[in-house]
Design a protein around this motif. Structure first.
Motif, mmCIF file in Angstrom:
data_model
loop_
_atom_site.group_PDB
_atom_site.id
_atom_site.type_symbol
_atom_site.label_atom_id
_atom_site.label_comp_id
_atom_site.label_asym_id
_atom_site.label_seq_id
_atom_site.Cartn_x
_atom_site.Cartn_y
_atom_site.Cartn_z
ATOM 1 N N PHE A 32 33.229 42.008 36.058
ATOM 2 C CA PHE A 32 34.554 41.543 35.651
ATOM 3 C C PHE A 32 34.716 40.039 35.826
ATOM 4 C CE2 PHE A 32 35.672 46.100 36.356
ATOM 5 C CZ PHE A 32 36.153 46.362 35.072
ATOM 6 N N SER A 33 33.847 39.426 36.638
ATOM 7 C CA SER A 33 33.882 37.969 36.791
ATOM 8 C C SER A 33 33.269 37.264 35.591
ATOM 9 C CB SER A 33 33.149 37.543 38.064
ATOM 10 O OG SER A 33 33.860 37.918 39.212
ATOM 11 N N ILE A 34 32.158 37.788 35.081
ATOM 12 C CA ILE A 34 31.511 37.133 33.935
ATOM 13 C C ILE A 34 32.199 37.492 32.620
ATOM 14 C CG2 ILE A 34 29.287 36.986 35.098
ATOM 15 C CD1 ILE A 34 28.331 39.343 33.445
ATOM 16 N N TRP A 35 32.989 38.570 32.624
ATOM 17 C CA TRP A 35 33.788 38.948 31.453
ATOM 18 C C TRP A 35 35.037 38.088 31.473
ATOM 19 C CZ3 TRP A 35 36.094 44.541 30.660
ATOM 20 C CH2 TRP A 35 36.681 44.610 29.395
ATOM 21 N N THR A 211 40.974 29.643 30.592
ATOM 22 C CA THR A 211 39.823 30.515 30.762
ATOM 23 C C THR A 211 39.821 31.079 32.184
ATOM 24 O OG1 THR A 211 38.516 29.211 29.203
ATOM 25 C CG2 THR A 211 37.306 30.652 30.703
ATOM 26 N N ALA A 212 39.633 32.385 32.275
ATOM 27 C CA ALA A 212 39.663 33.039 33.584
ATOM 28 C C ALA A 212 38.801 34.288 33.537
ATOM 29 C CB ALA A 212 41.096 33.390 33.975
ATOM 30 N N CYS A 213 38.574 34.878 34.691
ATOM 31 C CA CYS A 213 37.867 36.157 34.766
ATOM 32 C C CYS A 213 38.842 37.277 34.447
ATOM 33 C CB CYS A 213 37.313 36.387 36.173
ATOM 34 S SG CYS A 213 36.399 35.009 36.870
ATOM 35 N N VAL A 214 38.324 38.393 33.974
ATOM 36 C CA VAL A 214 39.163 39.578 33.848
ATOM 37 C C VAL A 214 39.691 39.956 35.229
ATOM 38 C CG1 VAL A 214 39.167 42.050 33.311
ATOM 39 C CG2 VAL A 214 38.036 40.435 31.771
#
Length: 227
Positions: A32-35, A211-214
């Motif tokens: 979920f961090s790289i998404w 821009t952020a992580c899910v």
């Protein structure tokens, strides 16, 4: 003998369950961090904000004063030890109150503090620090946003403060300051392993269309998208 075997099985299952939970947690955090949640397109470039990490914790850094707002009206210089009114930037972070006030370094971490934080058994606080400058580096990234986006970020941060009956933010009187230019304030919501200081910062970026992580519990997740 049968009783001992039963106890051993229960212990083994518990240990395996904990290991499986930790692995699932870390895998979820990674995925979920790289998404990413993509930034809003075609907006004006009006305000420079920053994300700042100390290696574990992410702050959102804003200009103290501009045409949109003056943070020092509520987050007063008078609440810092120095009372220095020349700070141009304000780093704002949310986190577990016990961590903030009782754990200046990892060496000071108590088991009870960690358990309370992980399982939402403690209260939260906002840590606000004034800076003279904000040089960019791998640990400090500039983000340019519009005035409209900045207003949404202000609303997000404002909504994170706990307020008294008169609507004022509540300064925490303490000697646990990190330096001469910071102060602590009571905050809403409870820290836990699924909503950490970095989750809060990530949500702050979401609130203003960046821009952020899910989802991420770690600073590395946020900075992955800006390095």
């Amino acid at each position: 003998m049968k009783t001992i075997k039963k106890i051993a099985k229960v212990i083994l299952r518990t240990v395996l369950g904990l290991v499986a939970f930790v692995l699932l947690y870390l895998l979820s955090a990674f995925l979920f961090s790289i998404w990413s949640v993509k930034k809003e397109a075609e907006t004006s470039n009006d305000v420079a904000i920053y994300i700042l990490t100390n290696g574990d914790h992410t702050d959102i850094v804003v200009p103290v004063k501009n045409t949109v707002t003056d943070w020092s009206r509520e987050i007063s210089y008078e609440n810092t030890v120095s009372r220095d009114t020349t700070g141009k930037y304000l780093a704002i972070g949310w986190g577990d109150k016990g961590f903030y006030l009782s754990t200046p370094t990892w060496a000071d971490l108590k088991f009870s503090t960690a358990v309370k934080a992980a399982f939402a058994l403690s209260t939260s606080a906002i840590h606000a620090t004034y800076y003279q400058s904000m040089p960019e580096s791998n640990d400090c990234k500039k983000i340019i946003i519009s005035n409209e986006q900045y207003k949404r970020l202000i609303t997000f941060v404002d909504d994170s403060f706990k307020r008294d009956a008169a609507g004022n933010i509540i300064n925490i009187k303490t000697n646990a300051n990190y330096d001469k230019n910071d102060a602590f304030y009571e905050a809403k919501r409870k820290y836990n392993m699924f909503y950490t200081c970095n989750t809060w910062a990530n949500n702050a970026l979401k609130s203003c269309g960046q821009t952020a992580c899910v989802w991420t519990p770690f600073d590395r997740g946020i900075f992955y998208h800006y390095r």
